[in-house]
Design a protein around this motif. Structure first.
Motif, PDB file in Angstrom:
ATOM      1  N   VAL A   1       0.835  -1.201   0.000  1.00 44.62           N
ATOM      2  CA  VAL A   1       0.000   0.000   0.000  1.00 44.62           C
ATOM      3  C   VAL A   1       0.870   1.250   0.000  1.00 44.62           C
ATOM      4  O   VAL A   1       0.585   2.233  -0.703  1.00 44.62           O
ATOM      5  CB  VAL A   1      -0.947  -0.006   1.222  1.00 44.62           C
ATOM      6  N   GLY A   2       1.947   1.216   0.793  1.00 41.78           N
ATOM      7  CA  GLY A   2       2.824   2.377   0.867  1.00 41.78           C
ATOM      8  C   GLY A   2       3.478   2.698  -0.459  1.00 41.78           C
ATOM      9  O   GLY A   2       3.605   3.872  -0.853  1.00 41.78           O
ATOM     10  N   ALA A   3       3.903   1.661  -1.186  1.00 40.50           N
ATOM     11  CA  ALA A   3       4.510   1.890  -2.505  1.00 40.50           C
ATOM     12  C   ALA A   3       3.498   2.505  -3.462  1.00 40.50           C
ATOM     13  O   ALA A   3       3.827   3.420  -4.234  1.00 40.50           O
ATOM     14  CB  ALA A   3       5.050   0.570  -3.053  1.00 40.50           C
ATOM     15  N   LEU A   4       2.249   2.009  -3.418  1.00 40.55           N
ATOM     16  CA  LEU A   4       1.202   2.593  -4.264  1.00 40.55           C
ATOM     17  C   LEU A   4       0.949   4.044  -3.874  1.00 40.55           C
ATOM     18  O   LEU A   4       0.808   4.919  -4.748  1.00 40.55           O
ATOM     19  CB  LEU A   4      -0.085   1.773  -4.152  1.00 40.55           C
ATOM     20  N   ALA A   5       0.906   4.328  -2.570  1.00 41.13           N
ATOM     21  CA  ALA A   5       0.679   5.699  -2.099  1.00 41.13           C
ATOM     22  C   ALA A   5       1.756   6.642  -2.632  1.00 41.13           C
ATOM     23  O   ALA A   5       1.467   7.768  -3.066  1.00 41.13           O
ATOM     24  CB  ALA A   5       0.644   5.733  -0.574  1.00 41.13           C
ATOM     25  N   LYS A   6       2.995   6.182  -2.615  1.00 37.38           N
ATOM     26  CA  LYS A   6       4.093   7.015  -3.113  1.00 37.38           C
ATOM     27  C   LYS A   6       3.947   7.264  -4.612  1.00 37.38           C
ATOM     28  O   LYS A   6       4.223   8.375  -5.097  1.00 37.38           O
ATOM     29  CB  LYS A   6       5.433   6.353  -2.793  1.00 37.38           C
ATOM     30  N   ARG A   7       3.508   6.248  -5.343  1.00 33.46           N
ATOM     31  CA  ARG A   7       3.300   6.444  -6.788  1.00 33.46           C
ATOM     32  C   ARG A   7       2.147   7.416  -7.041  1.00 33.46           C
ATOM     33  O   ARG A   7       2.203   8.234  -7.975  1.00 33.46           O
ATOM     34  CB  ARG A   7       3.021   5.101  -7.475  1.00 33.46           C
ATOM     35  N   MET A   8       1.115   7.349  -6.211  1.00 30.45           N
ATOM     36  CA  MET A   8      -0.048   8.236  -6.374  1.00 30.45           C
ATOM     37  C   MET A   8       0.339   9.690  -6.157  1.00 30.45           C
ATOM     38  O   MET A   8      -0.045  10.570  -6.945  1.00 30.45           O
ATOM     39  CB  MET A   8      -1.165   7.819  -5.414  1.00 30.45           C
ATOM     40  N   VAL A   9       1.096   9.977  -5.096  1.00 26.70           N
ATOM     41  CA  VAL A   9       1.448  11.378  -4.838  1.00 26.70           C
ATOM     42  C   VAL A   9       2.464  11.882  -5.877  1.00 26.70           C
ATOM     43  O   VAL A   9       2.448  13.063  -6.252  1.00 26.70           O
ATOM     44  CB  VAL A   9       1.980  11.586  -3.401  1.00 26.70           C
ATOM     45  N   LYS A  10       3.318  10.987  -6.359  1.00 22.06           N
ATOM     46  CA  LYS A  10       4.261  11.389  -7.408  1.00 22.06           C
ATOM     47  C   LYS A  10       3.515  11.762  -8.682  1.00 22.06           C
ATOM     48  O   LYS A  10       3.797  12.793  -9.311  1.00 22.06           O
ATOM     49  CB  LYS A  10       5.250  10.261  -7.683  1.00 22.06           C
ATOM     50  N   LYS A  11       2.532  10.933  -9.060  1.00 25.19           N
ATOM     51  CA  LYS A  11       1.755  11.225 -10.270  1.00 25.19           C
ATOM     52  C   LYS A  11       1.011  12.550 -10.125  1.00 25.19           C
ATOM     53  O   LYS A  11       0.922  13.334 -11.083  1.00 25.19           O
ATOM     54  CB  LYS A  11       0.755  10.098 -10.541  1.00 25.19           C
ATOM     55  N   ALA A  12       0.471  12.785  -8.906  1.00 23.91           N
ATOM     56  CA  ALA A  12      -0.311  14.005  -8.680  1.00 23.91           C
ATOM     57  C   ALA A  12       0.569  15.243  -8.567  1.00 23.91           C
ATOM     58  O   ALA A  12       0.073  16.372  -8.668  1.00 23.91           O
ATOM     59  CB  ALA A  12      -1.149  13.848  -7.413  1.00 23.91           C
ATOM     60  N   GLY A  13       1.861  15.042  -8.309  1.00 24.72           N
ATOM     61  CA  GLY A  13       2.767  16.179  -8.184  1.00 24.72           C
ATOM     62  C   GLY A  13       2.584  16.981  -6.918  1.00 24.72           C
ATOM     63  O   GLY A  13       2.824  18.193  -6.899  1.00 24.72           O
ATOM     64  N   VAL A  14       2.131  16.310  -5.852  1.00 20.87           N
ATOM     65  CA  VAL A  14       1.963  17.006  -4.572  1.00 20.87           C
ATOM     66  C   VAL A  14       3.079  16.569  -3.620  1.00 20.87           C
ATOM     67  O   VAL A  14       3.446  15.391  -3.582  1.00 20.87           O
ATOM     68  CB  VAL A  14       0.581  16.720  -3.947  1.00 20.87           C
ATOM     69  N   PRO A  15       3.620  17.498  -2.816  1.00 24.08           N
ATOM     70  CA  PRO A  15       4.774  17.188  -1.969  1.00 24.08           C
ATOM     71  C   PRO A  15       4.375  16.565  -0.628  1.00 24.08           C
ATOM     72  O   PRO A  15       4.643  17.125   0.440  1.00 24.08           O
ATOM     73  CB  PRO A  15       5.430  18.555  -1.777  1.00 24.08           C
ATOM     74  N   ILE A  16       3.737  15.419  -0.680  1.00 25.93           N
ATOM     75  CA  ILE A  16       3.390  14.686   0.533  1.00 25.93           C
ATOM     76  C   ILE A  16       4.447  13.609   0.746  1.00 25.93           C
ATOM     77  O   ILE A  16       4.666  12.756  -0.122  1.00 25.93           O
ATOM     78  CB  ILE A  16       1.996  14.039   0.429  1.00 25.93           C
TER      79      ILE A  16
ATOM     80  N   PRO B   1       3.652  -2.237 -10.312  1.00 24.77           N
ATOM     81  CA  PRO B   1       4.423  -0.981 -10.254  1.00 24.77           C
ATOM     82  C   PRO B   1       3.921   0.091 -11.208  1.00 24.77           C
ATOM     83  O   PRO B   1       4.305   1.258 -11.095  1.00 24.77           O
ATOM     84  CB  PRO B   1       5.853  -1.422 -10.621  1.00 24.77           C
ATOM     85  N   ASP B   2       3.047  -0.280 -12.147  1.00 25.19           N
ATOM     86  CA  ASP B   2       2.491   0.700 -13.073  1.00 25.19           C
ATOM     87  C   ASP B   2       1.196   1.333 -12.563  1.00 25.19           C
ATOM     88  O   ASP B   2       0.717   2.307 -13.148  1.00 25.19           O
ATOM     89  CB  ASP B   2       2.219   0.051 -14.432  1.00 25.19           C
ATOM     90  N   LEU B   3       0.632   0.770 -11.475  1.00 24.91           N
ATOM     91  CA  LEU B   3      -0.610   1.329 -10.924  1.00 24.91           C
ATOM     92  C   LEU B   3      -0.275   2.562 -10.095  1.00 24.91           C
ATOM     93  O   LEU B   3       0.533   2.499  -9.167  1.00 24.91           O
ATOM     94  CB  LEU B   3      -1.327   0.297 -10.054  1.00 24.91           C
ATOM     95  N   ASP B   4      -0.927   3.695 -10.412  1.00 27.01           N
ATOM     96  CA  ASP B   4      -0.670   4.909  -9.642  1.00 27.01           C
ATOM     97  C   ASP B   4      -1.963   5.682  -9.352  1.00 27.01           C
ATOM     98  O   ASP B   4      -1.967   6.895  -9.172  1.00 27.01           O
ATOM     99  CB  ASP B   4       0.343   5.813 -10.352  1.00 27.01           C
ATOM    100  N   ILE B   5      -3.088   4.944  -9.326  1.00 24.48           N
ATOM    101  CA  ILE B   5      -4.388   5.515  -8.941  1.00 24.48           C
ATOM    102  C   ILE B   5      -5.100   4.533  -8.027  1.00 24.48           C
ATOM    103  O   ILE B   5      -4.703   3.369  -7.934  1.00 24.48           O
ATOM    104  CB  ILE B   5      -5.282   5.802 -10.167  1.00 24.48           C
TER     105      ILE B   5
ATOM    106  N   PHE C   1      -4.715  -6.471  -3.501  1.00 25.02           N
ATOM    107  CA  PHE C   1      -3.277  -6.360  -3.238  1.00 25.02           C
ATOM    108  C   PHE C   1      -2.439  -6.838  -4.418  1.00 25.02           C
ATOM    109  O   PHE C   1      -1.305  -6.378  -4.597  1.00 25.02           O
ATOM    110  CB  PHE C   1      -2.919  -7.070  -1.932  1.00 25.02           C
ATOM    111  N   ASN C   2      -2.988  -7.719  -5.235  1.00 26.23           N
ATOM    112  CA  ASN C   2      -2.307  -8.048  -6.489  1.00 26.23           C
ATOM    113  C   ASN C   2      -2.252  -6.820  -7.403  1.00 26.23           C
ATOM    114  O   ASN C   2      -1.240  -6.564  -8.066  1.00 26.23           O
ATOM    115  CB  ASN C   2      -3.018  -9.203  -7.194  1.00 26.23           C
ATOM    116  N   LEU C   3      -3.344  -6.061  -7.412  1.00 31.55           N
ATOM    117  CA  LEU C   3      -3.362  -4.815  -8.187  1.00 31.55           C
ATOM    118  C   LEU C   3      -2.379  -3.805  -7.603  1.00 31.55           C
ATOM    119  O   LEU C   3      -1.618  -3.155  -8.335  1.00 31.55           O
ATOM    120  CB  LEU C   3      -4.772  -4.216  -8.185  1.00 31.55           C
ATOM    121  N   TYR C   4      -2.397  -3.664  -6.263  1.00 28.76           N
ATOM    122  CA  TYR C   4      -1.529  -2.678  -5.619  1.00 28.76           C
ATOM    123  C   TYR C   4      -0.052  -2.965  -5.899  1.00 28.76           C
ATOM    124  O   TYR C   4       0.771  -2.049  -5.933  1.00 28.76           O
ATOM    125  CB  TYR C   4      -1.755  -2.676  -4.102  1.00 28.76           C
ATOM    126  N   ALA C   5       0.278  -4.246  -6.056  1.00 27.90           N
ATOM    127  CA  ALA C   5       1.676  -4.625  -6.271  1.00 27.90           C
ATOM    128  C   ALA C   5       2.173  -4.289  -7.672  1.00 27.90           C
ATOM    129  O   ALA C   5       3.385  -4.328  -7.925  1.00 27.90           O
ATOM    130  CB  ALA C   5       1.846  -6.119  -6.006  1.00 27.90           C
TER     131      ALA C   5
END
Length: 440
Positions: A50-65, A296-300, A290-294
Motif C-alpha cells: 500500500v505504501g509503494a502505491l501511495a508514493k506512486r499516487m502522490v508522485k503522479k499528482a505532483g503534490v509534496p506529501i 508498479p504501473d498502478l498509480d491511482i 493487493f495483487n493490483l496494488y503490487a
C-alpha cells in the motif's frame, strides 16, 4: 499555510489508497506534509504494498506529501496533527470466527451486530485506548478520527475511558444512504441532504431534502414500491411496503438485521453454504486488490476498491479533517458526544448525528426526540454499547454476558452464554485483559 502531519494506524488497510486520493484532491486546502502509515508486524507485507502505491499516487499528482512507513507507532505519533485509526484486531480470520460461530446457534453472525459486534468491540477497544495513551504523551493536541468498527462503541469507550477529548467517530453508512437516495431520484448526490440521527449502524434518516425542499414522503413512497439502497456486504431483501410507510423515516441497511432478522439469518446460512463467511469473501477481494496494488504501473486508486463494504470511509475522513482544519462549519453526520442533540439518549453518550464541523470539532444539531417507533430500539442498542464498552475495559465476564444477552439479536441468556464461552475461547489470544479476568 502550516504543513500537516497525519498518522494512519492500520495503514496497510486496503482502504488506504482512497485516503491518499482524498488528501491529494484536497491538498490546496488541507496541505499534508507528512503521512505516516503504521501497521503491525503481521501486516508488514500489505503495508509495503500500500505504501509503494501511495508514493506512486502522490508522485503522479505532483503534490509534496512525504509518505513514511513504519511498524513503530510511537515514532509515528510524535507531534501529529491528526491520527486516523482503521484497525482490525485479529485480522480477517477473527472476523470469520465472529461470523461463523453464532450461526452454529441459529444467531446472525455479522461483523458489527450481535455477537460479532460485541467481540469486535472487546478486541478493539483496549487497543484504541492504548493508542489514546500514546497520543496523550506524544501528540496531545491531535485529533483522533476513528473509523475502526464498531465505530459507535469505540467512540463511546474513548469518551468514557480516555483523556482524549478531540475525538470523532466516522462511518460510511450515512454517505451510502445519501448516495443511494440520489440514485433513486436520478439526481446528483450534492443536491440531496438528509437529517441523520441515531447510533452507528443504527442511524435513521429523519427528513430528506432535494435542493432544500423536503421530499421525505416521496422517498418513502419509492422505498415502499420496491426501490432501495444497501451496501456491498448487506443483501437487499426489500421492505414490506406498509411497514416502511408506517415507519415514516429512512432505515439504514443494517436495520435489516433487526427488522428482517429471520430473512437475514436464512440468507446468511445460504451464503455461508455457498461461499463461506463474508470475511472469507473479503479475503478473496483483498487478494485481488493487493495483487493490483503490487503492480508498479498502478498509480491511482483502483475502481475494484468500491466492491468492499466500507467504500467511501476514507473520503469521508478526509472531508471531516479538512472541515475541522479550515473551520468550514458545514454539516456532516459523525459519531460524537450527544450533548442534548437526541433527547432520549444520555448527554454524555456517543451518538451518530448531523453536526456542524468547526475548528473545535463537531457541534451536534439538535433533533429533539426520535420518533417513538424507533426510540426503544436505539436505546436498547445504546445500552448494549455502554455495557460492551465496560466489559472491554474491565474484562468482566458477567458484563460481557449481560451485553450479549441484552442485544436484540440474541434469543435467550442460555444461548448468549454458550456463544460467549465459545467465542471467548476462539479469541483468547486477542483478549489478554479479559481472559486474565476469566482465569482469575
Amino acid at each position: 499555510m502550516s504543513k500537516l502531519k497525519v498518522v494512519t494506524i492500520g495503514g496497510g488497510s486496503s482502504y488506504t489508497p482512497e485516503l491518499v486520493e482524498g488528501f491529494i484532491k484536497r491538498y490546496q486546502e488541507f496541505p499534508v506534509k507528512e503521512l505516516w502509515l503504521v501497521d503491525i508486524a503481521e501486516g508488514k507485507e500489505k503495508l509495503e504494498a500500500v505504501g509503494a502505491l501511495a508514493k506512486r499516487m502522490v508522485k503522479k499528482a505532483g503534490v509534496p506529501i512525504d509518505i513514511h512507513l513504519t511498524l513503530d507507532r510511537e515514532e509515528a505519533l510524535v507531534d501529529a496533527d491528526f491520527v486516523t485509526t482503521q484497525i482490525r484486531v485479529g485480522l480477517l480470520e477473527a472476523r470469520a470466527k465472529d461470523e461463523r460461530i453464532p450461526l452454529k446457534y441459529g444467531v446472525i453472525g455479522q461483523e458489527t451486530n450481535g455477537p460479532g459486534g460485541l467481540f469486535k468491540g472487546l478486541r478493539t477497544i483496549p487497543v484504541i485506548l492504548d493508542i489514546c495513551k500514546d497520543m496523550e504523551r506524544l501528540c496531545p493536541n491531535a485529533w483522533l478520527i476513528n473509523f475502526s468498527n464498531p465505530a459507535g462503541m469505540v467512540t463511546e469507550a474513548v469518551l468514557r475511558y480516555s483523556n482524549i477529548k478531540k475525538t470523532v467517530g466516522l462511518c460510511n453508512v450515512p454517505v451510502g444512504m445519501r448516495m443511494g437516495v440520489a440514485e433513486m431520484l436520478d439526481v446528483d448526490a450534492d443536491r440531496v441532504q438528509i437529517d441523520f440521527a441515531g447510533l452507528n449502524h443504527m442511524v435513521f434518516g429523519l427528513e430528506v431534502y432535494l435542493d432544500g425542499e423536503k421530499i421525505t414522503a416521496q422517498v418513502i413512497d419509492k422505498l415502499s414500491s420496491g426501490e432501495s439502497y444497501t451496501m456491498k456486504n448487506i443483501v437487499d431483501q426489500g421492505w414490506e411496503p406498509d411497514f416502511i410507510k408506517g415507519l415514516k423515516v429512512l432505515p439504514c441497511p443494517y436495520h435489516r438485521y433487526y427488522f428482517q432478522t429471520n430473512k437475514m439469518l436464512e440468507q446468511e446460512k445460504t451464503d455461508y453454504k455457498d461461499q463461506g463467511t463474508r470475511a472469507e469473501v473479503v479475503m478473496n477481494l483483498e487478494k485481488e486488490l493487493f495483487n493490483l496494488y503490487a503492480n508498479p504501473d498502478l498509480d491511482i486508486k483502483p475502481p475494484q476498491l468500491e466492491e468492499r463494504g466500507g467504500a467511501y470511509y476514507s473520503d469521508a475522513a478526509c472531508n471531516l479533517m479538512n472541515s475541522i482544519y479550515n473551520d468550514k462549519r458545514d454539516i456532516q453526520p459523525v459519531n460524537t458526544r450527544n450533548n442534548g442533540a437526541i433527547a432520549s439518549i444520555p448527554n454524555d453518550s456517543a451518538v451518530e448525528v448531523n453536526c456542524v464541523i468547526t475548528k473545535d470539532g463537531p457541534k451536534p444539531v439538535s433533533v429533539g426526540d426520535l420518533p417513538v417507533a424507533v426510540r426503544g430500539l436505539v436505546q436498547q442498542i445504546k445500552s448494549f454499547e455502554r455495557v460492551s464498552a465496560e466489559a472491554a475495559v474491565t474484562g468482566d465476564y458477567q458484563q460481557a454476558l449481560l451485553a450479549m444477552t441484552i442485544n436484540p439479536l440474541i434469543p435467550s441468556d442460555t444461548i448468549a452464554k454458550e456463544i460467549l464461552d465459545e467465542m471467548l475461547e476462539a479469541h483468547k489470544y486477542y483478549l489478554p485483559n479479559f481472559f486474565t479476568s476469566v482465569q482469575s
